[in-house]
Design an enzyme around this catalytic site. Structure first.
Site, PDB file in Angstrom:
ATOM      1  N   SER A  32       2.437   0.718   7.440  1.00 57.89           N
ATOM      2  CA  SER A  32       3.680   0.214   6.826  1.00 57.89           C
ATOM      3  C   SER A  32       4.762   1.273   6.667  1.00 57.89           C
ATOM      4  CB  SER A  32       3.399  -0.318   5.413  1.00 57.89           C
ATOM      5  OG  SER A  32       2.566  -1.414   5.456  1.00 57.89           O
ATOM      6  N   HIS A  63       7.335  -2.656  10.104  1.00 52.39           N
ATOM      7  CA  HIS A  63       6.471  -2.289  11.220  1.00 52.39           C
ATOM      8  C   HIS A  63       7.253  -2.395  12.518  1.00 52.39           C
ATOM      9  CE1 HIS A  63       2.504  -2.362   9.112  1.00 52.39           C
ATOM     10  NE2 HIS A  63       3.258  -2.983   8.245  1.00 52.39           N
ATOM     11  N   HIS A  85      -1.940  -7.443  10.743  1.00 48.79           N
ATOM     12  CA  HIS A  85      -2.833  -7.550   9.588  1.00 48.79           C
ATOM     13  C   HIS A  85      -3.566  -8.890   9.587  1.00 48.79           C
ATOM     14  CE1 HIS A  85       0.291  -4.658   8.432  1.00 48.79           C
ATOM     15  NE2 HIS A  85      -0.653  -4.083   7.708  1.00 48.79           N
ATOM     16  N   TYR A  87      -3.992 -10.646   6.951  1.00 54.55           N
ATOM     17  CA  TYR A  87      -3.270 -11.586   6.078  1.00 54.55           C
ATOM     18  C   TYR A  87      -2.145 -12.321   6.799  1.00 54.55           C
ATOM     19  CZ  TYR A  87       0.223  -7.844   5.470  1.00 54.55           C
ATOM     20  OH  TYR A  87       1.152  -6.862   5.695  1.00 54.55           O
ATOM     21  N   GLU A  88      -1.708 -11.783   7.938  1.00 55.28           N
ATOM     22  CA  GLU A  88      -0.658 -12.464   8.700  1.00 55.28           C
ATOM     23  C   GLU A  88      -1.209 -13.685   9.430  1.00 55.28           C
ATOM     24  OE1 GLU A  88       2.269  -9.665  10.820  1.00 55.28           O
ATOM     25  OE2 GLU A  88       0.529  -8.401  10.458  1.00 55.28           O
ATOM     26  N   ALA A 115      -0.493   2.555   3.774  1.00 52.26           N
ATOM     27  CA  ALA A 115       0.082   2.653   2.432  1.00 52.26           C
ATOM     28  C   ALA A 115      -0.931   2.028   1.486  1.00 52.26           C
ATOM     29  CB  ALA A 115       1.392   1.876   2.377  1.00 52.26           C
ATOM     30  N   MET A 213      -4.390  -3.235   2.307  1.00 56.36           N
ATOM     31  CA  MET A 213      -4.694  -4.493   3.004  1.00 56.36           C
ATOM     32  C   MET A 213      -4.939  -4.285   4.499  1.00 56.36           C
ATOM     33  SD  MET A 213      -1.682  -6.769   1.284  1.00 56.36           S
ATOM     34  CE  MET A 213      -1.308  -6.649  -0.483  1.00 56.36           C
ATOM     35  N   SER A 214      -5.342  -3.087   4.884  1.00 60.40           N
ATOM     36  CA  SER A 214      -5.495  -2.839   6.325  1.00 60.40           C
ATOM     37  C   SER A 214      -6.649  -1.877   6.580  1.00 60.40           C
ATOM     38  CB  SER A 214      -4.197  -2.252   6.882  1.00 60.40           C
ATOM     39  OG  SER A 214      -3.979  -0.951   6.373  1.00 60.40           O
ATOM     40  N   ASN A 237       2.449   3.447  -4.649  1.00 55.97           N
ATOM     41  CA  ASN A 237       2.716   2.857  -5.973  1.00 55.97           C
ATOM     42  C   ASN A 237       1.436   2.931  -6.797  1.00 55.97           C
ATOM     43  OD1 ASN A 237       1.990   0.671  -3.797  1.00 55.97           O
ATOM     44  ND2 ASN A 237       1.245  -0.156  -5.746  1.00 55.97           N
ATOM     45  N   HIS A 250       7.188  -4.873  -2.286  1.00 56.64           N
ATOM     46  CA  HIS A 250       7.048  -4.333  -0.934  1.00 56.64           C
ATOM     47  C   HIS A 250       8.147  -3.294  -0.676  1.00 56.64           C
ATOM     48  CE1 HIS A 250       5.773  -4.129   3.197  1.00 56.64           C
ATOM     49  NE2 HIS A 250       6.932  -4.569   3.649  1.00 56.64           N
TER      50      HIS A 250
HETATM   51  N1  HPA Z   1      -2.191  -3.079  -3.162  1.00 56.65           N
HETATM   52  C1  HPA Z   1      -2.528  -3.459  -1.917  1.00 56.65           C
HETATM   53  N2  HPA Z   1      -1.946  -2.963  -0.831  1.00 56.65           N
HETATM   54  C2  HPA Z   1      -0.992  -2.030  -0.996  1.00 56.65           C
HETATM   55  C3  HPA Z   1      -0.590  -1.606  -2.276  1.00 56.65           C
HETATM   56  C4  HPA Z   1      -1.229  -2.158  -3.412  1.00 56.65           C
HETATM   57  O1  HPA Z   1      -0.930  -1.820  -4.572  1.00 56.65           O
HETATM   58  N3  HPA Z   1       0.399  -0.676  -2.070  1.00 56.65           N
HETATM   59  C5  HPA Z   1       0.563  -0.564  -0.741  1.00 56.65           C
HETATM   60  N4  HPA Z   1      -0.269  -1.384  -0.078  1.00 56.65           N
END
Ligand code: HPA
Length: 281
Positions: A32, A63, A85, A87-88, A115, A213-214, A237, A250
């Site tokens: 990401s 991306h 991903h 989730y997509e 990320a 998530m990857s 984060n 995001h």
């Molecule tokens: N959770 C899941 N995926 C992420 C996060 C998160 O806090 N930050 C960046 N990708």
């Protein structure tokens, strides 16, 4: 993945081979926001993924797709800018298509970046984190189904998936470069909703330090193919509930990734020429 799918990956590998002048031994997947921040080295060949039959194309903001192949400090490298991903809605065959293609191209070392949200309170937003291990909470495994013996064994060992030797190298290069590199266990969730604070507390109790998530499907497929693996995450984060007043966006993920992308680039460009002899094929 049935043999048909393997045939597709073989066709893709053949198309890429025609377009590049090097035989890549190292592959990097940029996650990401990193694709833009990372930039690509001079020279080499750029390949639009539209030119590669069967190659799934990313849709999520942040991306920018495409591959680059060339040399970094005399090491032949292929870089994937952006990933797709689970989730997509892509299948795990799609999600790991490029990893299998890299294996067929002769890549011996996969470097994955992503990320993540920081679960461990010692990890701050913006920290680079060396992935030491993972917990798969996707509820799915890319190796489900008939095993493709040509690619790897039915029951691959995951005891040292994140190659200890590469982790030692990353720590030492980071220290030489003056880069603060944390280390931790990555838990993969399906997404696309971020986690709840209760889920984050549960993951912390399970031993996870960062969440994303990857990456895990690609790492499983790379381990199956016998590749060495290095994973580096940008904790963009604090995970949900770690700061009870904070809310996750995001935009923050992308912004932090862009801010720290140059550091990731510096680390990887210094590290790649020092990757020791590849495992025999
Ligand atoms: N959770 C899941 N995926 C992420 C996060 C998160 O806090 N930050 C960046 N990708």
């Amino acid at each position: 993945m049935n043999d048909d799918r393997l045939k597709k990956v073989k066709e893709a590998a053949a198309a890429v081979r025609k377009r590049i002048e090097v035989d890549p031994v190292v592959a990097i997947t940029l996650g990401s926001g990193l694709s833009d921040a990372f930039g690509i080295p001079d020279g080499g060949a750029r390949i639009d993924t539209a030119e590669i039959p069967g190659f799934p194309r990313p849709t999520v903001a942040g991306h920018s797709g495409g591959l680059w192949a060339g040399e970094i400090g005399a090491v032949p490298v292929i870089i994937q800018r952006g990933r797709v991903h689970y989730y997509e809605g892509w299948s795990l065959d799609d999600v790991t298509f490029s990893t299998r293609m890299f294996a067929l191209l002769g890549v011996r070392t996969l470097i994955v970046t992503n990320a993540s949200g920081a679960i461990n309170p010692e990890i701050r937003a913006g920290d680079l984190v060396l992935i030491s291990d993972h917990i798969n909470m996707l509820g799915a495994n890319p190796l489900r189904g008939a095993n493709i013996d040509e690619l790897g064994p039915r029951f691959p060992d995951m005891s040292a998936a994140y190659t200890p030797r590469l982790r030692r190298l990353a720590r030492s290069v980071a220290s030489n470069e003056g880069i603060d590199l944390k280390e931790g266990v990555y838990v993969a969730t399906l997404g696309p909703s971020y986690e709840t604070p209760a889920e984050i507390r549960a993951f912390r109790a399970l031993g996870a330090d960062i969440v994303g998530m990857s990456t895990v499907p690609e790492v499983i497929v790379a381990a199956h193919a016998g590749m060495d693996i290095l994973g580096i995450s940008i904790a963009t984060n604090l995970a949900a509930g770690v700061d009870p007043r904070a809310r996750l966006t995001h935009a923050e993920v992308i912004e932090t990734t862009k801010r720290k992308g140059a550091e990731m680039r510096r680390l990887l460009l210094a590290l790649i020429p020092m990757i020791p002899g590849q495992k025999p094929g």
